[in-house]
Design a protein around this motif. Structure first.
Motif, PDB file in Angstrom:
ATOM      1  N   ALA A 254       8.358  -3.233   1.907  1.00 10.08           N
ATOM      2  CA  ALA A 254       7.230  -3.051   0.997  1.00 10.08           C
ATOM      3  C   ALA A 254       6.195  -4.145   1.188  1.00 10.08           C
ATOM      4  O   ALA A 254       4.984  -3.879   1.238  1.00 10.08           O
ATOM      5  CB  ALA A 254       7.721  -3.033  -0.450  1.00 10.08           C
ATOM      6  N   SER A 300       4.893   1.395   1.435  1.00  8.66           N
ATOM      7  CA  SER A 300       5.179   0.283   0.533  1.00  8.66           C
ATOM      8  C   SER A 300       5.581   0.793  -0.847  1.00  8.66           C
ATOM      9  O   SER A 300       6.554   0.307  -1.453  1.00  8.66           O
ATOM     10  CB  SER A 300       3.945  -0.624   0.423  1.00  8.66           C
ATOM     11  N   LEU A 304       9.220   0.179  -2.673  1.00  6.76           N
ATOM     12  CA  LEU A 304       9.296  -0.459  -3.990  1.00  6.76           C
ATOM     13  C   LEU A 304      10.025   0.439  -4.984  1.00  6.76           C
ATOM     14  O   LEU A 304      10.840  -0.030  -5.796  1.00  6.76           O
ATOM     15  CB  LEU A 304       7.898  -0.789  -4.502  1.00  6.76           C
TER      16      LEU A 304
END
Length: 396
Positions: A254, A300, A304
């Motif tokens: 991420a 990303s 996450l």
């Protein structure tokens, strides 16, 4: 024969799907509220205060095409999951699903949302037999290759007005085309405002006649959508979307992806602001040059979500319920936004600023978060998921 035991659902993956369908509203609302060029260019229409420009900046950097990419990634992972579980003759069932999805997408685009993404996913899904047998690494390489194809073809397609703009002479027709698509051409804006306020019967007739043109435009987006779909397949096969990666690894992915994406997107935004949002530049930036950074930021977001939405909390469960009804929620968002902006609803098309349209986008988001847990707890599968499954079953 004993039926196979259903595979347990992955909570974080369902929650990620919920985030994707919620995030798409952040840009879709502008397609319902404002004339087409304003979707990309705040100077086209609907920007009357500094807040509108901050909304554009936040949308461009964090929302525009990031959640659409994420949605496509999850579509690819979902297709691969179903193919892996289909047993005998998986491709017959897959093609039946894509045919029904295409029909739903065409109906959605004709009745409600001209920017429907289901058509693109269905057409891109036709290529999955070429990809489903590949390894995770190969799928990710295919995704990167298709992304490069999109950038190359996009620069060729949009290069004429960009060259004419920088050369400063000739290319009048190309510049005029760019101004109508991405700029502030007054007759075009007036025509689009009138078109956006048409009645439902007029809209159905116009868009039905335009289906061939729709499919041609959708075909142009296939390399980009197939790139995101292949990436999602690769992340599933590689274990990330299965929840098999450790938190540290997800955080590292991420962080690295965001470090690639955010500076590039901010530089592109600064370029547009400093040059005054010229139409020949707005188009290539929004549709082509930002695409690699959009995909990196979508990756990303996915990492996450898989890192932090893997605990059975109230928020994660609610997002997961939204994700389990992702097709229904995507379509019902268009129903709600049409009720707000279309002439057969409140008729607010062209009557709001950019920030006001974004604020009104919270209405379908709140509706999704409220009704999805209730529906899943009491009924289970969403109505359009049920329709999709039944239609595919009839065809296969």
């Amino acid at each position: 024969m004993t039926p196979p035991t259903p595979t347990p659902r992955i909570l974080a993956l369902d929650a990620l799907r919920g985030l994707a369908v919620i995030g798409i509203v952040g840009m879709n609302v502008h397609a319902f509220a404002l004339p087409g060029p304003a979707y990309y260019n705040p100077l086209s229409y609907g920007a009357t205060s500094p807040l509108d420009y901050w909304v554009w900046l936040g949308s461009f950097v964090f929302i525009e095409d990031k959640f659409r990419t994420l949605f496509a990634m999850l579509f690819g992972a979902g297709c691969l999951i179903l193919i892996e579980r289909s047993g005998a003759a998986p491709w017959r069932a897959h093609y039946a699903r894509t045919a029904v999805l295409l029909a739903i997408g065409l109906a959605h685009a004709t009745l409600l949302a001209s920017n429907d993404v289901l058509r693109a996913y269905a057409l891109a899904g036709m290529a999955l037999p070429l990809l489903a047998g590949l390894s995770a690494r190969a799928l990710i390489n295919v995704a990167l290759g298709l992304l490069l194809v999109h950038v190359a073809l996009g620069l060729v397609a949009l290069g004429a007005p960009l060259v004419a703009y920088h050369v400063g002479q000739g290319g009048h027709d190309a510049l005029l085309w760019a101004e109508r698509q991405f700029g502030r051409d007054a007759p075009t804006i007036a025509m689009l405002l009138e078109q956006g306020r048409e009645g439902l019967a007029e809209r159905i007739a116009r868009r039905s006649l335009g289906i061939p043109a729709q499919l041609k435009a959708v075909a142009a987006s296939l390399p980009l959508n197939l790139s995101a779909i292949a990436l999602g397949m690769g992340l599933w096969r590689g274990g990330m979307l299965k929840g098999e990666w450790r938190t540290f690894r997800l955080q590292r992915i991420a962080g690295l992806s965001a470090l690639v994406a955010l500076p590039g997107l901010l530089l592109l935004a600064v370029w547009l602001v400093r040059t005054g949002f010229p139409a020949p530049l707005v188009g290539p930036v929004a549709l082509v040059l930002s695409a690699p950074f959009d995909m990196a930021l979508a990756l990303s977001y996915a990492a996450l979500a898989m890192a932090f939405l893997n605990k059975d909390s109230g928020l994660t469960r609610r997002l997961a319920m939204v994700g389990r009804l992702s097709l229904t929620n995507y379509l019902m968002t268009s129903v709600i936004l049409s009720a707000i902006f279309a002439s057969w609803g409140l008729g607010l098309f062209g009557e709001v600023t950019r920030w006001q349209s974004l604020a009104l986008g919270l209405v379908p988001v709140a509706a999704m978060l409220a009704w999805s847990p209730w529906w899943v707890a009491r009924i289970g599968q969403g109505p359009f998921e049920r329709l999709w499954r039944a239609g595919a079953g009839a065809l296969s």
